[in-house]
Design a protein around this motif. Structure first.
Motif, mmCIF file in Angstrom:
data_model
loop_
_atom_site.group_PDB
_atom_site.id
_atom_site.type_symbol
_atom_site.label_atom_id
_atom_site.label_comp_id
_atom_site.label_asym_id
_atom_site.label_seq_id
_atom_site.Cartn_x
_atom_site.Cartn_y
_atom_site.Cartn_z
ATOM 1 N N ASP A 31 -5.899 -1.883 -5.071
ATOM 2 C CA ASP A 31 -5.198 -2.096 -3.765
ATOM 3 C C ASP A 31 -6.628 -3.260 -3.349
ATOM 4 O OD1 ASP A 31 -4.127 -2.434 -1.595
ATOM 5 O OD2 ASP A 31 -3.713 -0.220 -0.967
ATOM 6 N N GLU A 32 -6.011 -4.658 -3.757
ATOM 7 C CA GLU A 32 -6.742 -5.543 -2.475
ATOM 8 C C GLU A 32 -8.742 -5.432 -2.932
ATOM 9 O OE1 GLU A 32 -5.848 -6.540 1.252
ATOM 10 O OE2 GLU A 32 -3.979 -6.722 0.751
ATOM 11 N N THR A 79 0.603 -0.834 -0.078
ATOM 12 C CA THR A 79 0.048 -0.424 0.298
ATOM 13 C C THR A 79 1.070 1.376 -0.045
ATOM 14 O OG1 THR A 79 -1.859 -1.371 1.049
ATOM 15 C CG2 THR A 79 -1.724 1.297 1.331
ATOM 16 N N GLN A 89 -7.379 0.474 -0.753
ATOM 17 C CA GLN A 89 -7.538 -0.929 0.192
ATOM 18 C C GLN A 89 -8.588 -1.526 1.099
ATOM 19 O OE1 GLN A 89 -4.207 -2.229 2.633
ATOM 20 N NE2 GLN A 89 -4.872 -3.812 3.466
#
Ligand SMILES: Nc1ncnc2c1ncn2[C@@H]1O[C@H](COP(=O)(O)OP(=O)(O)OP(=O)(O)O)[C@@H](O)[C@H]1O
Ligand SMILES: [Mg+2]
Lengths: 258, 634
Positions: free
Chosen positions: A178-179, A45, A87
């Motif tokens: 991000d994820e 991240t 995220q």
């Protein structure tokens, strides 16, 4: 020769004594889907935050389509066509699902704020076009029935999908995710996987941070493995799967990695 | 030389109370992460209670001081338990700011009811005769102030470092979640810190009372000076609070002693703006960098409510028809006049709603723009024979220019800092409207302002003004309604809750904030000008900080982010006191109470709640479907 979509050159960042990203360099070729993996706290991240200049790097440079974007304000970077997601799904509370998606198209809206407020004819046409596109994308991920619902009433997985849709509304040239699959159930993950393939088929370069290995193996052209802030290795999925160091990095981290 | 020393000592004494207020701020901020705008009001409550007990009931000084401190603790306990602590767990940072602004208004209203609006002077504890030390005259009260300040600082330090209760407080400050796991009752610790801060403020007020002028609303100056001290020293740092307070006191007294008190005020607020610009985290603050990739706040944001399409148009047309017919039914002069004022203020509120309700930028100084626009156009029209229309336009231009300058300072500020910078701006404008007597007529106001006119047509009756303002409102609401639905409006709403995510989508946050501030300043200036032309008179209290706080209450009560809702808020707080005269005295108190209650219990305000109910009853179109997990990729 076409320039790489993204080049990170010697990026470093530490917080107090903790070195979160340590001299990371890698290149992402245009039109590819690269997965960035690594155990929790590896600095994935933070790397995104350095690329989008949310954090100023201690050292290093970032090149986007051949030109350095180091030091540019985040909105300038986004304006160039580099869009990211977060995220923790950061949809805008207080707005509906559709409105959230429309915010993504911001960089394409012509006319200044005053022209927009006055709904000049060109603004009106533009609005109709982006709305149609947003509806189509929401349809694609199964969120169309909820387009008028306040976005915060969506379940977590749907919010994450919405964030990806919002990022796609920006028609990015490079998309950093991000994820995106964290918190998604199996059917949502399948939808995401389909969406990612469609995105890549449209020639959009993607870098995705993801813990869900089967998803990564399925969609990635290339994998970059990050551990303790540094690039451990990189390669095609089949090689990474067999790489002992990668397995050790995850196991050494204990049960934390999913 | 002697004079210089005297001034510096005076500054240190004055600075002691700033330091105490700042300590209170920091204490509450450390434990709760919220800024309590009411902090300064505790000083005034302490000092005025001291006056009543000592001068009216003739209690001996020590007993009166103890009684006054107890009174402050009681007020702190009630307000803390009823509003502050419950609000913390439900409201976002901006909501807490509004809540504490309401608490400040509530405290001022309470003081107004008990003590009236006249100034009070407390006698020094140990007689008027100063002591001479090394040829320098020292007021005896100075020793009391120094001793009490030192005792409070020492006591606070001992409490926080040496006692279990203090350690519990510190644990809450550092990590509330962990503190709860360790079995600490966090709400109780929070309340304790709030009351402790109240006590510190009260003690400050009690000892410093004899060297300051006291009035029901002096508290807000203590709040803002305390905050300037905190901003200089660093939010949350105890050392910083004390150093900042003393420094500010000295700077202020030196400026007042050698230049003028107007300059001193400007200097203090100017200092705040410079510190905020140059070192937003203060001189002493050190701490981990905040993670900007995590959302600022996870607390609930109320959805932005609106009627859609057809129903909005129908309701709008019906409302306009009703309002157009209203003067036929009203035959009372004061009510008619109050209706005009309601509409004029509503113009200012449209701007405030855009700024706060849509873009999430808390402004505690909106009346400052009303003052700038109002005075500029009134002065041009009265003293320089400009036509009212041109003068109004000029007033708007001046206000927008001031907004641009202000935004240079506030551009990067968020939450507390932004709100307090706007409060400082409002107080700065106040001190200019009062202080620049030649230009503004000073406290007694500017008289002889002509009626508004367009060409030969003069709007010189309440009816004419009513229809003029109504027409303006209709145009503005239609335009702004379109505006908030446009791409620009969406960008504002995105900024409201998540600036980082907005920027990551290419939204130029600073530019949008500047534009929305400029629009709101223009609307406030328009309202200020119309106000002056309607009354033929403009005075500082018509467009001062109390007005800013009142507008805040009107906005929240009517409904933030609803555009038209605030009209209800204005009507309630303007018309009711006119219709029921006896209520007028309770107005400040009621404003504060309504504000606090509305923030806490009516997230969408009256309008938002009503629309919501209506939707639920009709159950029909526009009802938000409850989202279910979508099945497959269709
Ligand atoms: N703003 C910050 N301040 C202090 N430390 C930080 C900050 N941001 C990240 N870190 C630290 O840097 C390290 C890397 O964090 P990062 O969030 O980049 O990891 P990650 O690879 O994304 O992990 P995860 O898989 O858990 O998301 C962690 O130890 C984290 O605590
Ligand atoms: Mg991460």
């Amino acid at each position: 020769m076409t320039p790489a979509a993204l080049e990170a050159i010697g990026l470093s960042k530490s917080f107090g004594g903790l070195v979160a990203v340590d001299d990371v360099s890698f290149t992402v070729a245009q039109g590819t889907l690269t997965a960035l993996i690594g155990p929790n706290g590896a600095g994935k991240t933070t790397l995104f935050n350095l690329i989008t200049n949310l954090y100023r790097p201690d050292a290093g440079d970032v090149r986007f389509l051949g030109a350095s974007i180091a030091g540019l304000a985040p909105e300038r970077i986004a304006g160039l066509g580099l869009t990211r997601t977060f995220q923790s799904a950061r949809i805008f509370p207080g707005m509906t699902t559709l409105e959230n998606a429309l915010v993504g198209a911001h960089r394409h809206l012509r006319g200044g704020p005053l022209a927009q407020m006055a709904w000049l004819p060109s603004v009106r046409d533009e609005e109709r076009r982006v709305t149609a596109r947003a509806e189509a994308l929401l349809e694609l991920v199964g969120l169309a029935p909820f387009r008028r619902a306040p976005a915060t009433t969506l379940p977590m997985g749907a919010q994450k999908l919405l964030e990806v849709v919002r990022a796609l509304m920006a028609r990015p040239r490079l998309l950093l995710l991000d994820e995106p699959a964290a918190g998604l159930n199996d059917s949502e993950t399948a939808e995401l996987s389909g969406l990612l393939s469609a995105v890549r088929a449209n020639g959009i370069t993607v870098v995705v941070v993801e813990h869900n290995m089967s998803l990564v193996m399925e969609v990635a052209d290339e994998i970059v493995v990050l551990d303790a802030g540094a690039v451990l290795t990189r390669g095609v999925p089949a090689d990474i799967q067999r790489d002992r160091r990668v397995i050790e990095a995850y196991i050494g981290q204990g049960a934390g990695a999913h | 030389m002697e004079q210089a020393v005297q001034i510096v000592i005076g500054g240190l004494l004055q600075g002691s109370v700033f330091a105490l207020v700042a300590l209170g701020f920091s204490l509450v901020f450390r434990v709760t992460g919220a800024i309590n705008l009411m902090q300064g009001a505790f000083c005034i409550l302490g000092a005025l209670s001291m006056y009543s007990l000592g001068q009216v009931f003739h209690w001996p000084t020590g007993l009166a001081a103890a009684g006054a401190a107890a009174a402050v603790v009681a007020v702190g306990l009630i307000i803390g338990a009823a509003f502050f602590v419950p609000g913390l767990s439900r409201l976002p940072v901006s909501g807490m700011l509004i809540m504490t602004a309401g608490m400040l208004t509530l405290a001022e209203g309470l003081a107004l009811l008990v003590w009236g609006s006249q100034p009070y002077a407390l006698p020094p504890f140990s007689g008027e005769a100063p002591v001479r030390v090394l040829g320098i005259r020292l007021p005896t009260q100075g020793f009391w102030i120094a001793a009490v300040t030192a005792a409070v600082i020492l006591g606070l330090w001992l409490l926080l470092t040496r006692t279990t209760a203090g350690k519990a407080l510190r644990a809450c400050a550092e990590n509330p979640v962990a503190a709860r796991l360790m079995g600490i009752d966090v709400p109780r610790a929070t309340l304790a810190s709030f009351v402790l801060a109240a006590l510190i403020g009260g003690l400050g007020g009690i000892v410093v009372g004899p060297i300051t002028s006291l009035q029901f609303d002096t508290g807000r100056f203590f709040t803002i000076y305390g905050f300037v001290a905190v901003a200089i020293g660093g939010l949350g740092s105890f050392v910083g609070a004390v150093v900042g307070g003393l420094l500010l006191g000295v700077v202020e007294q030196v400026a007042a002693g050698y230049v003028s008190s107007l300059f001193a005020n400007s200097l203090a607020f100017g200092l705040l703006l410079v510190v905020l610009l140059w070192r937003p985290s203060g001189l002493f603050a050190s701490g981990p960098q905040r993670r900007t990739d995590v959302r600022d706040e996870n607390r609930v944001w109320p959805p932005i409510v609106r009627l859609r399409g057809r129903s909005a148009a129908v309701a709008g047309i019906a409302a306009v028809a009703l309002l157009a017919a209203l003067p036929l039914a009203v035959n009372s002069v004061p009510v008619m006049s109050s209706l005009v004022i309601t509409f004029i203020l509503f113009i200012g509120l449209l701007g405030l709603d855009l700024l706060m309700g849509y873009a999430g930028q808390v402004s505690l100084g909106q009346a400052g723009f009303m003052a700038i626009g109002g005075y500029a156009s009134a002065i041009l029209a009265t003293n320089h024979d400009w036509s009212p229309l041109a003068a109004t336009a000029a007033g708007i231009v001046v206000a927008v220019a001031c907004a641009v300058v202000l935004s240079l300072f506030t551009m990067r500020l968020r939450g507390h800092y932004l709100a307090l910078a706007t409060l400082a701006f409002g107080l700065l404008v106040d001190s200019f409207t009062v202080g620049l007597t030649d230009l503004t007529g000073g406290p007694s106001g500017l008289v002889g302002i002509p009626s508004f006119r367009i060409g030969p047509y003069a709007f010189d009756t309440s009816e004419r003004m009513y229809y003029l303002v109504l027409a303006l409102i209709v145009v503005l609401v239609v335009v702004l309604h379109g505006g908030v639905r446009s791409g620009f409006g969406r960008a504002l709403q995105a900024i409201r809750t998540d600036q980082t995510a907005a920027a990551a989508l290419g939204i130029n946050v600073a530019r949008h904030k500047l534009i929305v501030l400029a629009i709101s300043a223009a609307l406030a200036a328009l309202a200020g000008s119309l106000y002056a032309f309607y009354f033929h008179f403009l005075s500082p209290e018509m467009v001062g900080t109390p007005r800013s706080l009142e507008m805040l209450a009107m906005l929240v009560l009517g409904g933030e982010g609803t555009l038209v809702g605030p009209l209800l808020g204005v009507a309630i707080l303007t018309l009711l006191p006119t219709v029921f005269q006896p209520l007028a005295a309770y107005k400040t108190f009621a404003t504060g109470l309504l504000l606090v209650l509305a923030v806490r219990y009516l997230p969408g305000g009256i309008f938002g709640t009503a629309v919501d109910r209506l939707r639920r009853i009709t159950g029909g179109r526009g009802t938000a479907p409850v989202a279910r997990v979508p099945g497959t990729l269709s």
